[in-house]
Write a protein that holds these residues in place. Structure first.
Motif, PDB file in Angstrom:
ATOM      1  N   ASP A  54      -0.243  -6.805  -5.306  1.00  0.00           N
ATOM      2  CA  ASP A  54       0.515  -5.688  -5.359  1.00  0.00           C
ATOM      3  C   ASP A  54       0.921  -5.176  -4.144  1.00  0.00           C
ATOM      4  OD1 ASP A  54      -2.258  -5.294  -7.678  1.00  0.00           O
ATOM      5  OD2 ASP A  54      -0.178  -5.296  -8.380  1.00  0.00           O
ATOM      6  N   PRO A  55       1.970  -4.589  -4.007  1.00  0.00           N
ATOM      7  CA  PRO A  55       2.507  -3.993  -2.787  1.00  0.00           C
ATOM      8  C   PRO A  55       1.543  -3.083  -2.020  1.00  0.00           C
ATOM      9  CG  PRO A  55       4.285  -3.784  -4.356  1.00  0.00           C
ATOM     10  CD  PRO A  55       3.002  -4.296  -4.905  1.00  0.00           C
ATOM     11  N   GLY A  56       1.142  -3.576  -0.731  1.00  0.00           N
ATOM     12  CA  GLY A  56       0.454  -2.620   0.125  1.00  0.00           C
ATOM     13  C   GLY A  56      -1.132  -3.040  -0.252  1.00  0.00           C
ATOM     14  N   LEU A  57      -1.458  -3.788  -1.108  1.00  0.00           N
ATOM     15  CA  LEU A  57      -2.838  -4.224  -1.344  1.00  0.00           C
ATOM     16  C   LEU A  57      -3.175  -5.547  -1.166  1.00  0.00           C
ATOM     17  CD1 LEU A  57      -3.322  -2.064  -4.737  1.00  0.00           C
ATOM     18  CD2 LEU A  57      -3.905  -1.401  -2.314  1.00  0.00           C
ATOM     19  N   GLY A  58      -2.111  -6.436  -0.713  1.00  0.00           N
ATOM     20  CA  GLY A  58      -2.448  -7.873  -0.599  1.00  0.00           C
ATOM     21  C   GLY A  58      -2.908  -8.517  -1.945  1.00  0.00           C
ATOM     22  N   LEU A  59      -3.745  -9.550  -1.476  1.00  0.00           N
ATOM     23  CA  LEU A  59      -4.150 -10.532  -2.717  1.00  0.00           C
ATOM     24  C   LEU A  59      -5.510  -9.908  -3.121  1.00  0.00           C
ATOM     25  CD1 LEU A  59      -1.885 -12.382  -1.521  1.00  0.00           C
ATOM     26  CD2 LEU A  59      -3.283 -14.183  -2.701  1.00  0.00           C
ATOM     27  N   ARG A  60      -5.794  -9.716  -4.315  1.00  0.00           N
ATOM     28  CA  ARG A  60      -7.383  -9.463  -4.943  1.00  0.00           C
ATOM     29  C   ARG A  60      -7.635 -10.261  -5.753  1.00  0.00           C
ATOM     30  NH1 ARG A  60      -6.791  -3.306  -6.660  1.00  0.00           N
ATOM     31  NH2 ARG A  60      -4.669  -4.187  -7.404  1.00  0.00           N
ATOM     32  N   LEU A  61      -8.671 -10.876  -5.581  1.00  0.00           N
ATOM     33  CA  LEU A  61      -9.376 -11.919  -6.417  1.00  0.00           C
ATOM     34  C   LEU A  61      -9.964 -11.318  -7.717  1.00  0.00           C
ATOM     35  CD1 LEU A  61     -10.268 -14.875  -6.697  1.00  0.00           C
ATOM     36  CD2 LEU A  61     -12.513 -14.166  -5.455  1.00  0.00           C
ATOM     37  N   ILE A  62      -9.677 -11.833  -8.864  1.00  0.00           N
ATOM     38  CA  ILE A  62      -9.907 -11.275 -10.218  1.00  0.00           C
ATOM     39  C   ILE A  62     -10.955 -12.215 -10.758  1.00  0.00           C
ATOM     40  CG2 ILE A  62      -9.126 -10.723 -12.459  1.00  0.00           C
ATOM     41  CD1 ILE A  62      -6.245 -11.116 -11.543  1.00  0.00           C
ATOM     42  N   TYR A  63     -10.929 -13.345 -10.867  1.00  0.00           N
ATOM     43  CA  TYR A  63     -11.861 -14.406 -11.283  1.00  0.00           C
ATOM     44  C   TYR A  63     -11.897 -15.759 -10.775  1.00  0.00           C
ATOM     45  CZ  TYR A  63     -14.131 -12.010 -15.363  1.00  0.00           C
ATOM     46  OH  TYR A  63     -14.844 -11.274 -16.123  1.00  0.00           O
TER      47      TYR A  63
END
Lengths: 115, 111
Positions: free
Chosen positions: A38-47
């Motif tokens: 997401d813009p401004g949040l970078g990559l975030r690990l879900i699973y």
């Protein structure tokens, strides 16, 4: 060359729908990952998954589940899609034993819009 | 969770100039990686530098790592319009092989 493919580049779904995002890798890798970007949040690990039928929660697993029935395929499931799950979803898979154990090979991404 | 932070958030330069991006992180790492992402695409691995290395080169890319300052820099020399992309650093999580990504630097190279 490692290939990680994702079933759709663009997807539009309605709130409350069940959504399946598919990821396939062709190099017999054990590990597979799902991120959202997401813009401004970078990559975030879900699973992530380190073997067939094995899965581990990442940083933001709420609202998602996963399935790994075969080694080459890792599915991300949105049980009841919500508008805050509108995002770019990226699948990744690192090789093991290549001397570069932490390198991630990414799929092209699926841009999901939930209306 | 540990996260690398890139700086600046955005960078705009002319073709032929050098571009420098920085990444800072919080805790000890085993390695640090840099990735590139073209608009609307997946990430592509550029270079990995291990904690016992100080500098690494790959073509026009030069990466440095200063573990005492917990920071890394990515230098792209003689930039081209095709270098326009977002650049991310990723650090491994302590005790884990899973990389954690920063928010990225958006680079625009004007022809």
């Amino acid at each position: 060359d490692v290939k990680v493919t994702q079933s759709s580049r663009y997807l539009v779904k309605r709130t409350g729908e069940k959504v399946f995002l598919e990821c396939v890798q062709d190099m017999d890798h054990e590990n597979m990952f799902w991120y959202r970007q997401d813009p401004g949040l970078g990559l975030r690990l879900i699973y992530f998954s380190y073997d067939v039928k094995m899965k581990e929660k990442g940083d933001i697993p709420e609202g998602y589940s996963v399935s790994r029935e075969k080694k080459e395929r890792f599915s991300l499931i949105l049980e009841s899609a919500s508008t805050n799950q509108t995002s770019m979803y990226l699948c990744a898979s690192p090789p093991r034993g290549s001397g570069r154990p932490d390198t991630q090979y990414f799929g092209p991404g699926t841009r999901l819009t939930v209306l | 969770s540990q996260q690398g932070e890139e700086d600046p958030q955005a960078l705009s330069i002319q073709e032929g100039e050098n571009a420098t991006m920085n990444c800072s992180y919080k805790t000890s790492i085993n390695n640090l990686q840099w990735y590139r992402q073209n608009s609307g695409r997946g990430l592509v691995h550029l270079i990995l530098i291990r904690s016992n290395e100080r500098e690494k080169h790959s073509g026009r890319l030069r990466v440095t790592l200063d573990t005492s300052k917990k920071s890394s820099s990515l230098l792209i020399t003689a930039s081209r319009a095709a270098d326009t992309a977002s650049y991310f650093c990723a650090t491994d999580r302590r005790g884990s092989y899973i990389p954690t990504f920063g928010r990225g630097t958006s680079l625009i190279v004007h022809p």
